[in-house]
Design an enzyme around this catalytic site. Sequence first.
Site, PDB file in Angstrom:
ATOM      1  N   ARG B 220       0.854  -1.186   0.000  1.00  0.00           N
ATOM      2  CA  ARG B 220       0.000   0.000   0.000  1.00  0.00           C
ATOM      3  C   ARG B 220       0.894   1.241   0.000  1.00  0.00           C
ATOM      4  NH1 ARG B 220      -3.664  -2.740  -1.429  1.00  0.00           N
ATOM      5  NH2 ARG B 220      -5.579  -3.275  -0.294  1.00  0.00           N
ATOM      6  N   HIS B 268      -0.852   0.594  -9.892  1.00  0.00           N
ATOM      7  CA  HIS B 268      -1.499  -0.386  -9.006  1.00  0.00           C
ATOM      8  C   HIS B 268      -1.989  -1.606  -9.798  1.00  0.00           C
ATOM      9  CE1 HIS B 268      -3.636  -0.732  -4.869  1.00  0.00           C
ATOM     10  NE2 HIS B 268      -3.383  -1.934  -5.360  1.00  0.00           N
TER      11      HIS B 268
END
Lengths: 305, 305
Positions: B220, B268
Site C-alpha cells: 500500500r 497499481h
Amino acid sequence: MRIACCLNSDATEWRDALRAALPGASVETWARDASPSEYAIVWRPPQEFFDTQPRLKAIFNAGAGVDALLNLRLPDGVPLVRLEDAGMAEQMADYVVHAVLRHVREFDVYESQARGGVWKPRAPRRKADFPIGVLGFGVLGEYVARSLQTMGFPVHAWTRTPKDAIGLRVFTGDAGLEDFLAATRVLVCLLPLTGETRGIVNRRTLALLRPEAYIVNVARGGHVVESDLIEALKEGRLAGAALDVFEQEPLPSGHPLWDQPGIAVTPHISAATLREESVEQIARKILAMERGDPISGVVDLRRGY
Amino acid sequence: MRIACCLNSDATEWRDALRAALPGASVETWARDASPSEYAIVWRPPQEFFDTQPRLKAIFNAGAGVDALLNLRLPDGVPLVRLEDAGMAEQMADYVVHAVLRHVREFDVYESQARGGVWKPRAPRRKADFPIGVLGFGVLGEYVARSLQTMGFPVHAWTRTPKDAIGLRVFTGDAGLEDFLAATRVLVCLLPLTGETRGIVNRRTLALLRPEAYIVNVARGGHVVESDLIEALKEGRLAGAALDVFEQEPLPSGHPLWDQPGIAVTPHISAATLREESVEQIARKILAMERGDPISGVVDLRRGY
C-alpha cells in the site's frame, strides 16, 4: 604439462586462475615463439595460434558457442571442448525471464505511460495465453525452459535430435519445426549457430508463429534475419523482440533496430563467462583427460556444436 | 441463503459468478431497499451498506488488503474475511521478480543507452551482492520470498509475529527490524497496512539499509513516506524504486515521483483480483460456514489483518 591461454581479452587473468587451479602445470599466455602446449584455452584466437601448436591434446573454448572457431582450420583429431553452463544458464534464464515478464505484463507500456505522467491500468494478461517455445534444448535451453515453466508459463521446446523431457513437449527436427512454431507465441532462441540454424528465424518461420508473437534472442545474431524481423514488426505480425545478439556487433550506429518500437536492444550481455566457474570446469576436464577418463562437452565438428 | 454483492465495480459479474458457484443461494447486487443478506462480498462499500445489513454472518473482502474497510463501522461480531492468494501471489511474485532483475541486471540502464544508440556492456553484477529483504511474511510475502530464493537470490524476511521458515531467516518484531534492514539491499514491501506499519519505510529505516538500496512496494502507498524516499534518492543513498502503490491514487499529475530518475511507476497493477479464483474461494468458505466448519483468512480487527 604445458597449457597455452590465447584469448582476445583477459588472457593473463585466465592464466593466473589456471595456474592456481593446476599447480603442477606450466600455464602461459600464448606468444609466437613459445614451446608447443598440450592444452589450449582459447577465445577468438588467430589462425596462427593453431598453426604453431603441433602437440595439442585438446582445445577448450572459453564460451558455449564455438561458431567463430569453426571458420578456422583446426588441427585434425584434436577434440574441441565447449564450456558447459559454468554459470551462464542461470544468467541467460534471468535475461529471458525479465524479457518475457516485461512483454507479457506490459511493463514496457507502463514505463512509456509513466514518462508521460499517465496512470492507466490495462486489462490483466494471463500466462496461459503466452505459450513459450524454446529453440534449442541443450544445457542452456533446458535450464531456461525449466525456469520459465517454474514461473507458470506453458513451455515447449525444439531440438534437432530427439530428447526426452518430463512434463515438457519437445518437437524434433525439420518435421517438428512447423508444429513447434504454430504452438509458439513467445519464441526464445538458444540454439548453437551452425550451417543448419543460420537464419532460422526468418520471414517464413516468423509467419508460422501465433499472432502478436514476441522474439527473445540470446544465442547468436546469425540466427535471425534482421530485415525479416523488422518487416514482420512493421506489418504488425510481431509484437516485439528482446535482442542481445546481432549479425554485426557492436550493432552499428544508425542501424534500424536501435529505434524500432517494440525492440529492446542489449549489448550481448545476457550471460558473461564467469572465469572462476569456467577455469574450475576446464581444470577438472584436463585432469580427467590426463587420467584417460572421458569428458563431456566435446564438439561434434560435423554438427557444429 | 441470501448473498449481497457490494463492489464499486463489476458487481454484476461477481453476482453471476457466485450464482454459478452456489446454485442454491440467492445472490443479488446490493440495493438500498433489498432484504438483508447472510453473506456479503464487498470492495470499498459505502458505510450505508453495513448500516442496512443486520443479519450478516460473514463479510468477504474481494481483495487481500482490508485497510479501507477498517475505516468503516463494521457490524459487531461478524467475521471479516480477506481474500487469500487467489492467484495474486503469483502475479505479485512476477512483478517483484521483474523489478529486481531489471535493477540488478541494469536492464533499465541498457534501455536508456539503447535510446541513445549506445552499445556499452557493463561489468556483470552478482545476485549474491543483492540480498533481498521481504517485509511481511504472510501468504503473499512467503510466496514472493520463495520465488526470489528459487531464482538464486539471498532472501530474508521480517514479520511481526515469529514464524518458522525452512532455509530462510525470518527477523521478528521491533527488535528484529534494525538487523533485518541492515542485512537488506533490496527491500520488498508486502505488509498489510495497519497503524503499526503505516510509514514503515521512512527516513530512519531507509538510512539503515545497505548502500545503494532499492525499494519495491507492492503493498500500500501508506507504507512509504514518499517525501523521505525522494530525499534518500536525491542524496544518493537509494539507487531507485519500483512503486505500484501510492499515498494518493491515481498518482496526481505533476507528482515528483513521475519524473524521478530511478523510479519506476506502475498504476497499481501488480496483482489483479482474479474473479474466477476469488469466487471459488469465497463459495468454498460460505459452504464451510454453513456446515459449521472453521475457515481461514478471518481478519483480526485489533491487528488489522
